[in-house]
Design an enzyme around this catalytic site. Structure first.
Site, short mmCIF file in Angstrom:
data_model
loop_
_atom_site.label_atom_id
_atom_site.label_comp_id
_atom_site.label_asym_id
_atom_site.label_seq_id
_atom_site.Cartn_x
_atom_site.Cartn_y
_atom_site.Cartn_z
N ALA A 10 0.78 -1.18 0.12
CA ALA A 10 0.03 0.18 0.03
C ALA A 10 0.95 1.39 -0.16
O ALA A 10 0.56 2.28 -0.67
CB ALA A 10 -0.78 0.12 1.14
N LYS B 10 -23.72 -6.96 -0.45
CA LYS B 10 -24.25 -6.96 -1.82
C LYS B 10 -25.75 -6.50 -1.84
O LYS B 10 -26.14 -5.93 -2.72
CB LYS B 10 -24.43 -8.46 -2.27
CG LYS B 10 -24.79 -9.41 -1.39
CD LYS B 10 -23.91 -10.37 -0.79
CE LYS B 10 -24.39 -10.98 0.39
NZ LYS B 10 -23.77 -12.20 1.03
N VAL C 75 -19.32 -9.73 -4.13
CA VAL C 75 -19.54 -10.62 -5.25
C VAL C 75 -18.79 -11.77 -5.13
O VAL C 75 -17.64 -11.41 -5.26
CB VAL C 75 -19.80 -10.06 -6.48
CG1 VAL C 75 -20.02 -11.13 -7.43
CG2 VAL C 75 -20.63 -8.94 -6.43
N GLY D 22 -17.28 -13.75 -2.71
CA GLY D 22 -16.43 -13.63 -1.68
C GLY D 22 -14.97 -13.15 -2.00
O GLY D 22 -14.66 -12.10 -2.48
N ILE E 170 -13.02 -14.10 -4.64
CA ILE E 170 -12.69 -14.17 -6.01
C ILE E 170 -12.46 -12.67 -6.70
O ILE E 170 -13.68 -12.05 -6.43
CB ILE E 170 -13.49 -15.05 -6.99
CG1 ILE E 170 -13.84 -16.38 -6.50
CG2 ILE E 170 -13.23 -14.84 -8.37
CD1 ILE E 170 -14.90 -17.22 -7.30
N GLU F 258 -26.90 -16.93 4.51
CA GLU F 258 -27.14 -15.60 5.05
C GLU F 258 -28.07 -15.50 6.23
O GLU F 258 -28.42 -16.57 6.77
CB GLU F 258 -28.08 -15.03 3.98
CG GLU F 258 -27.49 -14.69 2.53
CD GLU F 258 -26.22 -13.88 2.86
OE1 GLU F 258 -26.29 -12.60 3.30
OE2 GLU F 258 -25.04 -14.15 2.30
N LYS G 128 -25.91 -10.22 -6.30
CA LYS G 128 -24.59 -10.38 -7.12
C LYS G 128 -24.60 -10.20 -8.50
O LYS G 128 -23.80 -9.59 -9.07
CB LYS G 128 -24.01 -11.73 -6.53
CG LYS G 128 -23.77 -11.84 -5.14
CD LYS G 128 -23.42 -13.06 -4.49
CE LYS G 128 -23.22 -13.29 -3.00
NZ LYS G 128 -22.97 -14.61 -2.49
N1 HSE Z 1 -24.70 -16.65 1.56
C1 HSE Z 1 -23.71 -16.42 0.78
C2 HSE Z 1 -23.43 -17.65 -0.06
C3 HSE Z 1 -22.55 -15.67 1.53
O1 HSE Z 1 -23.82 -18.71 0.28
O2 HSE Z 1 -22.61 -17.71 -0.87
C4 HSE Z 1 -21.54 -15.14 0.57
O3 HSE Z 1 -22.30 -14.04 0.17
#
Ligand code: HSE
Length: 438
Positions: free
Chosen positions: A33, A105, A132, A134, A136, A190, A205
């Site tokens: 950074a 998201k 979006v 996680g 990736i 979630e 997403k």
């Molecule tokens: N609930 C989401 C999933 C978590 O199962 O992919 C990550 O956004």
């Protein structure tokens, strides 16, 4: 140079992971950074200090609003999730001239247009890589890595919980509820698990991905959303007999008439790499004109994979703190004044192939009646399978795959088939995509 000060809102799974990664990799992060990054404030309602070692050196408040007002904080990292108070907190942070990093998201998909306009006016950044898929880096890949391309379509397995459930159903014949419980224990699901199984999380997403792929405003309300709760073991098995897997996909494509924006279970050929993305893993396949197809695979949720994206965003923000706001990467990949108003197509205007399953009387002529309705509607059949009635039963299952057709045309044909005396109940319809990349 003094370290950049970060205010962390939320110390749950992702908040704790973010704190840990920033601490553990502090030296390398500073080298990347150009400045140290220090969590100076944190907010959490309920949390166990023992779960985040080192947090005892920081004042943790239960009032997130006091942190967005804190003059010393340069970057607010919003990891509370949900619509409110996340929206209010983010807008207050922006109004106070703070940059924002978020994994939220739902917030970006539904309030992103308002948030980005406010950020633009204040000259601050709002980074959302973790929203979006996680860990990736798909936002960065599309927004920057593929910036030379015209994107034709993209599709993704972007809900790990749903993918885990479908994988376990196929591989182990496990029940829906039991697998969902396990995903919840793994902290993938979630807070409201209907967001996972009814497709809402994937729709959030997909809405974000479509915006940065095609340069359109975020339009969550126009995403067609269907979950996986109606998928049965039988359908998973029949799909396999035809050489297909059922995956819960987000799919968006730009056509001459508009943009398809849809989330639903989908049969895809089992030989495609993306068909073999199993368990809680995520993958996004992007078809672009210059590069061709590219596939991005990795963990779509979890503490440290998501923290990986959050911390990368923090580093990005720190690197461009002194840059002229007009020269930063635009939030939605295209310059705000250049966003296009291409319409989002209604489902009747979407073109796709289909898997149809119906229960039929086991007597001569039934198949001919069904195929003649399809033929008259100009719907071509790709494959057909008939399963004899179980002993003592009188209904046979007929399973058909069709070629690509307009959904409106398919709906009309399905109603006619359902009206036949020899067909019992509603047809099961699952869309089918070949994902040809030629
Ligand atoms: N609930 C989401 C999933 C978590 O199962 O992919 C990550 O956004």
């Amino acid at each position: 140079m003094d370290p950049v000060k970060v205010g962390l809102l939320g110390l749950g799974t992702v908040g704790g992971g973010t704190f840990n990664v920033l601490k553990r990799n502090a030296e390398e992060i500073t080298r990347r950074a150009g400045r140290g990054i220090q969590v100076s404030h944190a907010a959490a309602r309920e949390f166990d200090p023992a779960s985040v070692p080192g947090i005892e050196n920081i004042t943790v408040s239960d009032d997130a609003f006091s942190i967005v007002e804190e003059p010393d904080v340069d970057i607010i990292v919003e990891l509370i999730g949900g619509y409110e108070p996340a929206r209010e907190l983010v807008l207050k942070a922006i109004a106070n001239g703070k940059h924002v990093v978020t994994a939220n998201k739902a917030l970006i998909a539904t309030h992103g247009n308002e948030i980005f306009a406010a950020a633009q006016e204040q000259g601050v950044m709002v980074a959302f890589e973790a929203a979006v898929a996680g860990g990736i880096p798909i936002i960065k890949a599309i927004r920057e890595g593929l910036a030379a391309n015209r994107i034709e379509w993209l599709t993704g397995i972007i809900n790990g919980t749903g993918n885990f459930i479908l994988t376990e159903m196929r591989d182990k014949g496990r029940g829906f509820a039991e697998v969902l419980r396990e995903a919840q224990e793994l902290c993938y699901a979630e807070a409201d698990p209907t967001f996972d199984v009814e497709g809402i999380d994937a729709a959030h997403k997909l809405c974000i991905l479509a915006s940065i792929a095609f340069g359109i405003p975020l339009q969550f309300d126009k995403v067609y959303t269907e979950g996986i709760s109606h998928i049965t073991r039988d359908d998973v098995g029949y799909a396999e007999e035809f050489g297909y897997r059922i995956k819960h996909l987000g799919f968006t494509r730009k056509t001459d008439k508009g943009i398809e924006l849809r989330v639903h279970p989908t049969l895809i050929p089992e030989r495609r790499l993306i068909a073999n993305v199993d368990g809680v893993m995520n993958a996004v396949l992007v078809k672009a004109d210059a590069v061709g197809p590219t596939l991005y695979y990795g963990a779509g949720a979890g503490a440290e994979p998501t923290a990986s994206a959050v911390v990368a965003d923090i580093i990005d923000v720190v690197r461009t703190l002194t840059a002229d706001p007009g020269n930063r990467v635009p939030h939605l990949a295209f310059q705000p004044h250049a966003l296009s108003d291409v319409p989002i197509l209604g489902m009747d205007d979407v073109e796709t192939a289909y898997y149809l399953r119906m229960q039929a009387s086991d007597k001569p002529g039934v198949l001919a009646e069904v195929t003649s309705i399809l033929g008259n509607a100009d719907i071509s059949i790709e494959a057909i399978l008939q399963k004899e009635p179980a002993s003592g039963a009188t209904e046979a299952s007929i399973i058909l795959l069709t070629h690509v057709v307009l959904e409106g045309q398919m709906n009309a044909a399905m109603r006619q088939i359902e009206a036949l005396d020899s067909i019992h109940g509603e047809l099961v319809r699952i869309r089918l995509e070949h994902l040809d990349c030629d």
